[in-house]
Design an enzyme around this catalytic site. Sequence first.
Site, PDB file in Angstrom:
ATOM      1  N   HIS A  34       0.848  -1.198   0.000  1.00  0.00           N
ATOM      2  CA  HIS A  34       0.000   0.000   0.000  1.00  0.00           C
ATOM      3  C   HIS A  34       0.885   1.249   0.000  1.00  0.00           C
ATOM      4  CE1 HIS A  34      -3.819   2.078   1.041  1.00  0.00           C
ATOM      5  NE2 HIS A  34      -3.087   2.842   1.838  1.00  0.00           N
ATOM      6  N   ASP A  36       0.867   5.356   0.145  1.00  0.00           N
ATOM      7  CA  ASP A  36       0.054   6.514   0.524  1.00  0.00           C
ATOM      8  C   ASP A  36       0.606   7.782  -0.119  1.00  0.00           C
ATOM      9  OD1 ASP A  36      -1.991   5.508   2.376  1.00  0.00           O
ATOM     10  OD2 ASP A  36      -0.263   4.843   3.556  1.00  0.00           O
ATOM     11  N   HIS A  67      -2.995   4.696  -2.866  1.00  0.00           N
ATOM     12  CA  HIS A  67      -4.056   5.461  -2.187  1.00  0.00           C
ATOM     13  C   HIS A  67      -3.748   6.938  -2.408  1.00  0.00           C
ATOM     14  CE1 HIS A  67      -5.914   6.476   2.054  1.00  0.00           C
ATOM     15  NE2 HIS A  67      -6.549   7.086   1.060  1.00  0.00           N
ATOM     16  N   MET A  69      -4.267  10.530  -1.805  1.00  0.00           N
ATOM     17  CA  MET A  69      -4.832  11.553  -0.919  1.00  0.00           C
ATOM     18  C   MET A  69      -4.404  12.905  -1.476  1.00  0.00           C
ATOM     19  SD  MET A  69      -4.088   9.559   2.636  1.00  0.00           S
ATOM     20  CE  MET A  69      -2.979   8.445   1.795  1.00  0.00           C
ATOM     21  N   MET A 138     -11.970   4.589   5.285  1.00  0.00           N
ATOM     22  CA  MET A 138     -10.955   5.112   6.211  1.00  0.00           C
ATOM     23  C   MET A 138     -11.439   4.913   7.639  1.00  0.00           C
ATOM     24  SD  MET A 138      -8.424   6.093   4.383  1.00  0.00           S
ATOM     25  CE  MET A 138      -7.468   6.552   5.839  1.00  0.00           C
ATOM     26  N   ASP A 176      -8.449   1.052   6.369  1.00  0.00           N
ATOM     27  CA  ASP A 176      -7.135   1.689   6.477  1.00  0.00           C
ATOM     28  C   ASP A 176      -7.132   2.663   7.659  1.00  0.00           C
ATOM     29  OD1 ASP A 176      -4.702   2.927   6.026  1.00  0.00           O
ATOM     30  OD2 ASP A 176      -5.236   3.745   4.057  1.00  0.00           O
TER      31      ASP A 176
HETATM   32  C1  DX5 Z   1      -3.290   7.257   6.612  1.00  0.00           C
HETATM   33  C2  DX5 Z   1      -2.872   6.271   5.560  1.00  0.00           C
HETATM   34  C3  DX5 Z   1      -2.654   4.915   6.066  1.00  0.00           C
HETATM   35  C4  DX5 Z   1      -1.569   4.789   7.108  1.00  0.00           C
HETATM   36  C5  DX5 Z   1      -2.047   3.769   8.081  1.00  0.00           C
HETATM   37  O1  DX5 Z   1      -3.657   8.434   5.991  1.00  0.00           O
HETATM   38  O2  DX5 Z   1      -3.862   6.200   4.539  1.00  0.00           O
HETATM   39  O3  DX5 Z   1      -2.437   3.991   4.998  1.00  0.00           O
HETATM   40  O4  DX5 Z   1      -0.315   4.386   6.609  1.00  0.00           O
HETATM   41  O5  DX5 Z   1      -1.167   3.719   9.142  1.00  0.00           O
HETATM   42  P1  DX5 Z   1      -1.506   2.909  10.473  1.00  0.00           P
HETATM   43  O6  DX5 Z   1      -1.769   1.499  10.075  1.00  0.00           O
HETATM   44  O7  DX5 Z   1      -0.278   3.079  11.260  1.00  0.00           O
HETATM   45  O8  DX5 Z   1      -2.737   3.564  11.075  1.00  0.00           O
HETATM   46 ZN    ZN Z   2      -3.643   4.561   3.014  1.00  0.00          ZN
END
Ligand code: DX5
Ligand code: ZN
Length: 219
Positions: A34, A36, A67, A69, A138, A176
């Site tokens: 994954h 980010d 992903h 964002m 989320m 996630d």
């Molecule tokens: C947060 C990200 C996640 C993040 C999750 O904005 O989308 O993918 O890496 O991290 P953990 O598992 O540590 O909450």
């Molecule tokens: Zn993510």
Amino acid sequence: MNVVRIAPSILSADLGRLADEVRAAEAAGADWIHVDVMDGRFVPNITFGPAIVRAVRAATKLPIDVHLMVVEPERHLEEFAAAGADGLSVHVEASTHLQRTLHAIRQLGKRAGVVLNPHTPEENLRWVLEDFDLVLVMTVNPGFGGQAFLPAMVPKIRRVRELIDQAKHPIELEVDGGIAPDTVRTVVEAGARVLVAGHSIFDQPDRAAAIRALRAAAA
Ligand code: DX5
Ligand code: ZN
């Protein structure tokens, strides 16, 4: 028997050793990687661009789950696809013309994903139900790793499961944020089948044991 798929988030990896970290995650039994992508606008943080996806691609054969964002995600789809992404997920809140963006992702031959922020109702999905292959709920506010899981998301996961089971094609249900052995059971019971995990994998010295612990909690 694998009930769930595990997608380690490289946000929590040691980025100075990115390729080693990705290879370690693969060796430890990860199913997807994954990535980010954060632009400092849709979320406060800034992280990775296509060059990092290319580096991950070179390090693993596993599917790369990107992903996005970012605001105006439609502007970046081609670049991330060319860099080696297998799935591209866009936020409902960042996509003015969501159906068109999802169609564009499929035209690139990639898995089209829709992401819902914690406050975004699952009702948004109903009107594009045939246009996506994955939904990501989320379970924290996006932007940072290591945040606390939001239990209020559990009923939403259940509603998303009911909704996607009405589609004519299979749709993945991914979660996630704050996913760890103590939160896995509730999300899996609610219908999640792809678990993104950052801290609960990359902050553990033994990544294989960490992934086993997530799977055991899901079973
Ligand atoms: C947060 C990200 C996640 C993040 C999750 O904005 O989308 O993918 O890496 O991290 P953990 O598992 O540590 O909450
Ligand atoms: Zn993510």
